[in-house]
Scaffold this motif. Structure first.
Motif, PDB file in Angstrom:
ATOM      1  N   VAL A 175      -3.579  -9.024 -12.122  1.00 45.59           N
ATOM      2  CA  VAL A 175      -3.624 -10.697 -12.273  1.00 45.59           C
ATOM      3  C   VAL A 175      -3.717 -11.213 -10.720  1.00 45.59           C
ATOM      4  N   SER A 176      -4.796 -12.026  -9.968  1.00 44.20           N
ATOM      5  CA  SER A 176      -4.501 -12.789  -9.415  1.00 44.20           C
ATOM      6  C   SER A 176      -3.450 -14.158  -9.160  1.00 44.20           C
ATOM      7  N   PHE A 177      -2.768 -14.150  -8.350  1.00 44.69           N
ATOM      8  CA  PHE A 177      -1.869 -15.361  -7.745  1.00 44.69           C
ATOM      9  C   PHE A 177      -2.117 -16.695  -8.161  1.00 44.69           C
ATOM     10  N   SER A 178      -3.350 -16.499  -8.308  1.00 41.43           N
ATOM     11  CA  SER A 178      -3.808 -17.953  -8.340  1.00 41.43           C
ATOM     12  C   SER A 178      -4.373 -18.200  -9.783  1.00 41.43           C
ATOM     13  N   ILE A 192      -0.398 -23.433  -0.780  1.00 43.97           N
ATOM     14  CA  ILE A 192       0.070 -22.575  -1.490  1.00 43.97           C
ATOM     15  C   ILE A 192      -1.476 -21.472  -2.281  1.00 43.97           C
ATOM     16  N   ARG A 193      -1.678 -22.209  -2.815  1.00 46.27           N
ATOM     17  CA  ARG A 193      -3.451 -21.376  -3.150  1.00 46.27           C
ATOM     18  C   ARG A 193      -4.533 -20.859  -1.790  1.00 46.27           C
ATOM     19  N   PRO A 194      -4.513 -21.806  -1.092  1.00 44.85           N
ATOM     20  CA  PRO A 194      -5.548 -21.249   0.336  1.00 44.85           C
ATOM     21  C   PRO A 194      -4.887 -19.853   0.531  1.00 44.85           C
ATOM     22  N   VAL A 195      -3.840 -19.540   0.728  1.00 38.84           N
ATOM     23  CA  VAL A 195      -3.437 -18.175   1.365  1.00 38.84           C
ATOM     24  C   VAL A 195      -3.178 -17.135   0.323  1.00 38.84           C
TER      25      VAL A 195
END
Length: 422
Positions: free
Chosen positions: A77-80, A108-111
């Motif tokens: 699962v992705s962190f996003s 947070i999400r962009p990185v």
């Protein structure tokens, strides 16, 4: 199934629709096994021009790839996605959630968004925190222009300027860390990862609180000016100064919670606004407290209540104990003075007096004056509504507690029997 039908089904996985001056990208992500309701991944694109539609198409592809990855048992699962699920299920107050979403979308999400949760390590997080301390935009060090609008625009009109790196404050990075840790704790509970790397990752040290209350002379000037401007405004400033109530608590106070015969104020709620909509909520520590009032404060509140009663009669309204003690400027007793208006008016008043302070400093003033006068820590903590039996009060006002302790030592020494020396 024909190729045309297959193509139609693929297109149904996502859609782009206009919402005001923005585009919303929406991709179907399956059915929630608990609620049975369809899940969607969404992302908003500012603007509605051709450039915005091109960005929306790219976002659609990205969201569809995320759904495909999450459906594949061989991939993590992705962190996003973990962030989205945490936001959907976490019990967070609206104002807190609004702040969290801002940190998530900006920083947070962009990185970290595209990383699988099982690939995030303590080193990943520490490197990320270090970059945020260097530059809050996590730039690559190359010069670029910070555009103040998306899509085609006139940079001169929008006042776009070359980017200058500005690092996040340590306290802000700690807030980012708290959000990430909350997401990863949820990932552990959902068996997506076996342990939370944020638990062992080093974060910036917490800087000691440095309250800066106005001096007694400055406090006197502020109160005098407040009463000079408006009796009701002066009473509000006086009450905040003598009780240490938070801004939202003062705004939420109703007459039903003020007992002028007993000289007690009950603090049960706080008033807050989000996107222009106000509401009452629990106090910061979710606890009710009773604060004793001094004689002068009782007199001022009686006079203020009489003025409110006269105002109600002028509008042809019967008196109600549910009226707010401090109502909005228009005179509507059923609507409270907004917290933002209180802060703005106080800041302007202080600026006219050439005093660099803010409304919350009145709370610091109340605490430090009590401690300096020798009032015990637990009593001060109770009046302020601090949790932990005084631990928070001790941490924030350590310097004044030390001064009070010195005063106590001198008092005790003066009362000790004199010892004769040879």
């Amino acid at each position: 199934m024909s190729g045309s039908a297959t193509s139609d089904k693929h297109r149904q996985r996502g859609s782009v629709r206009q919402r005001g001056n923005s585009l919303q990208v929406r991709v179907y992500a399956g059915v929630d096994p608990v609620t049975g309701k369809p899940n969607y991944l969404t992302e908003t694109i500012k603007g509605t021009d051709k450039a915005a539609h091109r960005r929306a198409s790219k976002v659609m592809t990205k969201l569809q790839a995320r759904v495909d990855a999450q459906r594949s048992p061989s991939s993590s699962v992705s962190f996003s996605h973990a962030v989205d699920e945490w936001l959907r299920t976490a019990d967070i107050e609206d104002t807190t959630r609004h702040g969290y979403v801002g940190y998530i979308e900006r920083s947070i999400r962009p990185v970290l968004g595209d990383l699988p949760v099982n690939k995030i390590t303590a080193r990943t997080l520490e490197t990320f925190y270090g970059e945020l301390r260097r530059c809050r935009l996590n730039c690559d060090g190359r010069p670029f222009v910070e555009h103040r609008a998306e899509g085609e625009h006139d940079c001169a009109e929008k006042k776009c300027a070359p980017h200058q790196c500005k690092g996040m404050a340590a306290s802000t990075v700690r807030q980012v860390h708290s959000i990430i840790s909350g997401v990863l704790n949820a990932a552990v509970r959902w068996d997506w990862i076996s342990s939370n790397p944020a638990r062992i990752a080093q974060r910036p040290k917490q800087t000691p609180p440095q309250p800066d209350p106005p001096s007694p002379a400055q406090a006197a000037k502020l109160v005098d000016k407040a009463f000079e401007l408006d009796e009701a405004w002066g009473t509000l400033v006086w009450l905040a100064m003598t009780t240490g109530m938070r801004r939202g608590e003062v705004c939420a106070l109703r007459w039903s919670r003020v007992d002028l015969d007993e000289g007690i104020v009950e603090v049960r709620s706080s008033y807050t606004t989000l996107r222009g909509v106000g509401r009452e909520k629990d106090t910061k520590t979710h606890q009710m407290r009773r604060i004793a009032l001094d004689t002068e404060t009782i007199v001022l509140l009686r006079e203020h209540k009489n003025r409110c009663d006269e105002l109600a009669r002028s509008f042809g309204l019967p008196w109600s104990e549910d009226f707010y003690v401090f109502h909005e400027v228009s005179g509507d007793l059923t609507k409270p003075y907004s917290p933002e208006s209180v802060s703005n008016r106080y800041k302007k008043m202080a600026k006219r007096l050439d005093i660099d302070t803010h409304f919350h400093a009145l709370r610091h003033y109340s605490a430090t004056e009590l401690l300096t006068a020798g009032i015990d820590l637990r009593t001060v903590a109770g009046r302020l509504g601090h949790g932990g039996g005084g631990a928070t009060t001790l941490r924030v006002y350590a310097a004044w507690v030390a001064a009070a302790d010195r005063k106590a030592a001198e008092i005790l020494g003066s009362r000790m029997p004199k010892v004769s020396r040879k």
